[in-house]
Design a protein around this motif. Structure first.
Motif, mmCIF file in Angstrom:
data_model
loop_
_atom_site.group_PDB
_atom_site.id
_atom_site.type_symbol
_atom_site.label_atom_id
_atom_site.label_comp_id
_atom_site.label_asym_id
_atom_site.label_seq_id
_atom_site.Cartn_x
_atom_site.Cartn_y
_atom_site.Cartn_z
ATOM 1 N N ASP A 105 0.724 -1.276 0.053
ATOM 2 C CA ASP A 105 -0.020 -0.109 0.091
ATOM 3 C C ASP A 105 0.840 1.269 -0.126
ATOM 4 O O ASP A 105 0.280 2.310 -0.023
ATOM 5 C CB ASP A 105 -0.955 -0.063 1.320
ATOM 6 C CG ASP A 105 -2.085 -0.771 0.988
ATOM 7 O OD1 ASP A 105 -2.360 -1.322 0.188
ATOM 8 O OD2 ASP A 105 -2.753 -1.251 2.305
ATOM 9 N N TYR A 106 2.081 1.428 -0.021
ATOM 10 C CA TYR A 106 3.077 2.388 0.222
ATOM 11 C C TYR A 106 3.492 2.834 -1.138
ATOM 12 O O TYR A 106 3.583 2.316 -1.974
ATOM 13 C CB TYR A 106 4.127 1.961 1.110
ATOM 14 C CG TYR A 106 3.668 1.353 2.436
ATOM 15 C CD1 TYR A 106 3.234 2.318 3.308
ATOM 16 C CD2 TYR A 106 4.073 -0.059 2.637
ATOM 17 C CE1 TYR A 106 2.734 1.762 4.580
ATOM 18 C CE2 TYR A 106 3.413 -0.270 3.893
ATOM 19 C CZ TYR A 106 3.002 0.448 4.820
ATOM 20 O OH TYR A 106 2.318 -0.028 6.096
ATOM 21 N N ALA A 111 6.133 10.366 -3.670
ATOM 22 C CA ALA A 111 5.219 11.079 -2.451
ATOM 23 C C ALA A 111 5.564 12.691 -2.282
ATOM 24 O O ALA A 111 4.789 13.476 -2.285
ATOM 25 C CB ALA A 111 5.260 10.497 -1.156
ATOM 26 N N ILE A 125 -4.599 3.716 -0.146
ATOM 27 C CA ILE A 125 -3.811 4.871 -0.464
ATOM 28 C C ILE A 125 -3.743 5.823 0.782
ATOM 29 O O ILE A 125 -4.690 5.919 1.282
ATOM 30 C CB ILE A 125 -4.348 5.655 -1.695
ATOM 31 C CG1 ILE A 125 -4.297 4.817 -3.006
ATOM 32 C CG2 ILE A 125 -3.340 7.155 -1.888
ATOM 33 C CD1 ILE A 125 -4.959 5.529 -4.128
ATOM 34 N N ASN A 126 -2.707 6.229 1.124
ATOM 35 C CA ASN A 126 -2.582 7.167 2.057
ATOM 36 C C ASN A 126 -3.499 8.203 2.216
ATOM 37 O O ASN A 126 -3.743 8.823 0.950
ATOM 38 C CB ASN A 126 -0.924 7.525 2.462
ATOM 39 C CG ASN A 126 -0.982 8.382 3.537
ATOM 40 O OD1 ASN A 126 -1.139 9.431 3.962
ATOM 41 N ND2 ASN A 126 -0.271 7.894 4.744
ATOM 42 N N ILE A 127 -4.141 8.772 2.843
ATOM 43 C CA ILE A 127 -4.969 10.087 2.953
ATOM 44 C C ILE A 127 -4.282 11.229 2.432
ATOM 45 O O ILE A 127 -4.857 12.081 1.776
ATOM 46 C CB ILE A 127 -5.719 10.242 4.386
ATOM 47 C CG1 ILE A 127 -4.953 10.901 5.456
ATOM 48 C CG2 ILE A 127 -6.662 9.217 4.823
ATOM 49 C CD1 ILE A 127 -5.357 11.210 6.782
ATOM 50 N N SER A 142 -4.558 10.623 -1.192
ATOM 51 C CA SER A 142 -6.133 10.467 -1.671
ATOM 52 C C SER A 142 -7.163 11.439 -1.545
ATOM 53 O O SER A 142 -7.962 11.837 -2.438
ATOM 54 C CB SER A 142 -6.583 9.113 -0.983
ATOM 55 O OG SER A 142 -7.185 9.397 0.367
ATOM 56 N N VAL A 157 -8.386 3.591 2.649
ATOM 57 C CA VAL A 157 -7.428 4.906 2.934
ATOM 58 C C VAL A 157 -6.858 4.285 4.316
ATOM 59 O O VAL A 157 -7.608 3.904 5.093
ATOM 60 C CB VAL A 157 -8.059 6.255 2.831
ATOM 61 C CG1 VAL A 157 -8.601 6.558 1.563
ATOM 62 C CG2 VAL A 157 -9.099 6.228 4.013
ATOM 63 N N PHE A 158 -5.590 4.927 4.433
ATOM 64 C CA PHE A 158 -4.908 4.898 6.054
ATOM 65 C C PHE A 158 -4.483 6.189 6.241
ATOM 66 O O PHE A 158 -4.037 6.788 5.443
ATOM 67 C CB PHE A 158 -4.120 3.637 5.862
ATOM 68 C CG PHE A 158 -3.090 3.484 4.921
ATOM 69 C CD1 PHE A 158 -1.835 3.964 5.150
ATOM 70 C CD2 PHE A 158 -3.095 3.066 3.439
ATOM 71 C CE1 PHE A 158 -0.686 4.002 4.336
ATOM 72 C CE2 PHE A 158 -2.426 2.827 2.692
ATOM 73 C CZ PHE A 158 -1.001 3.575 2.992
#
Length: 146
Positions: A80-81, A87, A110-112, A115, A145-146
């Motif tokens: 997921d990274y 980034a 996807i990281n918030i 996202s 999301v995370f």
């Protein structure tokens, strides 16, 4: 017509194949005037990994980010990274007020911080080949999301 900066990892064969699919889609897209892919700049006059190489790569990428109208970010990296360099490029584009199109083929989240601010999300290269960069239709991330 739109100038696109293509951010994404290219550290292994799978990532390079994905990047090349995205490059081909951007090349085929009639609303893309041009795109810059850092993968294509090798800076052979500098020793790979040296401080001088790092500085010229950073400055070149930053200038191309400034020159772009839109950033397409490939976020498939490791589970997921997202790749840390990608980034950074996405955040830098966001700080410039540029719209960000996220390309994600693999399942997962996807990281918030990616996202939420992204303008649209595309899951297949053929969709990217027909995306209208002049109109820039928006969409929301519909995965985890995370």
């Amino acid at each position: 017509m739109t100038k696109v900066y293509l951010a994404g990892p290219f550290f292994d064969d799978e990532q390079i194949a994905r990047l090349e699919r995205v490059e081909a889609a951007l090349q085929a897209n009639p609303t893309v005037e041009s795109f810059y892919s850092p993968f294509r700049d090798s800076f052979d006059d500098y020793e790979f990994g040296s401080k001088a190489w790092a500085k010229v790569v950073f400055e070149s990428d930053r200038q191309h980010l400034h020159d772009a109208d839109v950033v397409v970010g490939i976020v498939d990296y490791d589970q997921d990274y997202v790749d840390p360099g990608t980034a950074w490029e996405l955040g830098y584009a966001g700080m410039q007020g540029k719209k960000v199109v996220i390309f994600k083929e693999k399942e997962g989240g996807i990281n918030i911080m990616i996202s939420v601010p992204a303008h649209t999300f595309i899951r297949q290269a053929d969709q990217l080949a027909t995306y209208d960069f002049n109109v820039m239709p928006a969409s929301e991330w519909d995965g985890p999301v995370f």
